[in-house]
Enzyme design. Structure first.
Site, PDB file in Angstrom:
ATOM      1  CE  LYS A 234      -2.205  -0.808   4.062  1.00 33.53           C
ATOM      2  NZ  LYS A 234      -1.728  -2.328   4.287  1.00 33.53           N
TER       3      LYS A 234
ATOM      4  NE  ARG B  15      -3.512  -1.316  10.456  1.00 32.19           N
ATOM      5  CZ  ARG B  15      -2.897  -0.845   9.893  1.00 32.19           C
ATOM      6  NH1 ARG B  15      -2.649   0.510   9.223  1.00 32.19           N
ATOM      7  NH2 ARG B  15      -1.718  -1.608   9.633  1.00 32.19           N
TER       8      ARG B  15
ATOM      9  NE  ARG C  70       7.057  -3.246   5.344  1.00 32.19           N
ATOM     10  CZ  ARG C  70       5.766  -2.965   5.471  1.00 32.19           C
ATOM     11  NH1 ARG C  70       5.103  -2.735   4.521  1.00 32.19           N
ATOM     12  NH2 ARG C  70       5.298  -3.173   6.609  1.00 32.19           N
TER      13      ARG C  70
ATOM     14  NE  ARG D 262       6.891  -0.656   9.618  1.00 31.62           N
ATOM     15  CZ  ARG D 262       5.639  -0.761   9.182  1.00 31.62           C
ATOM     16  NH1 ARG D 262       5.506   0.091   8.063  1.00 31.62           N
ATOM     17  NH2 ARG D 262       4.628  -1.233   9.590  1.00 31.62           N
TER      18      ARG D 262
ATOM     19  NE  ARG E  53       2.313  -5.056  11.179  1.00 33.23           N
ATOM     20  CZ  ARG E  53       2.881  -4.375  10.412  1.00 33.23           C
ATOM     21  NH1 ARG E  53       4.170  -4.742  10.116  1.00 33.23           N
ATOM     22  NH2 ARG E  53       2.547  -3.219   9.566  1.00 33.23           N
TER      23      ARG E  53
HETATM   24  P1  AMP Z   1       1.218   0.359   8.945  1.00 28.96           P
HETATM   25  O1  AMP Z   1       2.448   1.282   8.921  1.00 28.96           O
HETATM   26  O2  AMP Z   1       0.134   1.048   8.283  1.00 28.96           O
HETATM   27  O3  AMP Z   1       1.622  -1.100   8.938  1.00 28.96           O
HETATM   28  O4  AMP Z   1       0.811   0.608  10.482  1.00 28.96           O
HETATM   29  C1  AMP Z   1       2.043   0.430  11.601  1.00 28.96           C
HETATM   30  C2  AMP Z   1       1.147   0.106  12.876  1.00 28.96           C
HETATM   31  O5  AMP Z   1       0.580   1.387  13.113  1.00 28.96           O
HETATM   32  C3  AMP Z   1      -0.045  -0.852  12.973  1.00 28.96           C
HETATM   33  O6  AMP Z   1       0.357  -2.276  12.875  1.00 28.96           O
HETATM   34  C4  AMP Z   1      -0.819  -0.093  13.981  1.00 28.96           C
HETATM   35  O7  AMP Z   1      -0.451  -0.584  15.375  1.00 28.96           O
HETATM   36  C5  AMP Z   1      -0.486   1.156  13.959  1.00 28.96           C
HETATM   37  N1  AMP Z   1      -1.862   1.760  13.177  1.00 28.96           N
HETATM   38  C6  AMP Z   1      -1.473   2.306  11.938  1.00 28.96           C
HETATM   39  N2  AMP Z   1      -2.673   2.693  11.378  1.00 28.96           N
HETATM   40  C7  AMP Z   1      -3.714   2.386  12.389  1.00 28.96           C
HETATM   41  C8  AMP Z   1      -5.130   2.263  12.243  1.00 28.96           C
HETATM   42  N3  AMP Z   1      -5.866   3.036  11.458  1.00 28.96           N
HETATM   43  N4  AMP Z   1      -5.844   1.797  13.376  1.00 28.96           N
HETATM   44  C9  AMP Z   1      -5.159   1.332  14.181  1.00 28.96           C
HETATM   45  N5  AMP Z   1      -3.765   1.106  14.507  1.00 28.96           N
HETATM   46  C10 AMP Z   1      -3.038   1.665  13.532  1.00 28.96           C
END
Ligand code: AMP
Length: 210
Positions: free
Chosen positions: A13, A88, A123, A156, A167
């Site tokens: 994404k 989410r 990644r 990360r 996740r």
């Molecule tokens: P991402 O970079 O989108 O994979 O997000 C990394 C982490 O940030 C996720 O595993 C969650 O812990 C938190 N996070 C990001 N976006 C959200 C969201 N919309 N709702 C809840 N937690 C989020």
């Protein structure tokens, strides 16, 4: 055009959002990147979000809804935006509707769990600008430095294998039900993720009609 880029963690994404954002000249809003920035700065929100993130769990709805409300109010969102990683959960989607935000397309990147686990191990992310790379599928031109700012790329913490499995479980349980939510509104478009970034982009652009 207001777009949601939907899909499991590691589906690509962020990479597609960067490309579409340049093509349409609209900003990408990544809740994950905003939260990582807050963790790095050590703000109160960052400190409370870190434990959820490190465990591969979701940060509470009210926190991310607050982040999005504040971000969407900025001027650069007037001509459109791409949401990457939000909503989410169903309550987050309802909150977005209640803000009066009209979403045109939800592009859902479809990638299997097996492919996700393989992809996440390769990644890399730039700690300065947030640009993402992959050692096989989307390598930086210098190998271990960001193409944009020249800083050393990092893995990360939440891309570690045991966290990735959490996740993915969280995605299937809490996030995937949103497909029904948006297909019910007639705006869900499925985009089969490909190994090559540019092949996925072509399918993505077709789904967006651009
Ligand atoms: P991402 O970079 O989108 O994979 O997000 C990394 C982490 O940030 C996720 O595993 C969650 O812990 C938190 N996070 C990001 N976006 C959200 C969201 N919309 N709702 C809840 N937690 C989020």
């Amino acid at each position: 055009m207001n777009i949601i880029l939907f899909g499991p963690p590691g589906a690509g994404k962020g990479t597609q959002a960067e490309i579409i954002s340049k093509a349409l000249n609209i900003p990408t809003i990544s809740t994950g990147a905003i939260i990582r920035g807050a963790v790095k700065e050590g703000t109160p929100m960052g400190l409370s979000a870190k434990s959820y993130m490190d465990a591969g769990a979701l940060v509470p709805d009210e926190v991310v809804i607050g982040i999005i409300k504040e971000r969407l109010a900025k001027d650069d969102c007037k001509e459109g935006f791409i949401l990457d990683g939000f909503p989410r959960t169903v309550p987050q989607a309802i909150a977005l509707d209640n803000m009066g935000v009209q979403i045109d397309v939800v592009a859902s990147l479809e990638v299997t769990d097996e492919a996700i686990v393989e992809r996440m191990s390769g990644r890399r992310v730039c700690p300065a600008c947030g640009a993402t790379f992959h050692v096989v599928y989307n390598p930086s031109s210098t190998g271990d430095k960001c193409d944009v700012c020249g800083v050393d790329l990092l893995i990360r913490d939440d891309d570690k294998p045991e966290v990735v499995l959490n996740r993915l479980a969280t995605y299937h349980k809490e996030t995937e039900p949103l497909k029904d939510y948006y297909s019910g509104k007639g705006i869900l478009k499925s985009v089969p993720g490909q190994d090559k970034v540019e092949e996925t982009t072509a399918l993505m652009k077709a789904a967006l009609g651009i």
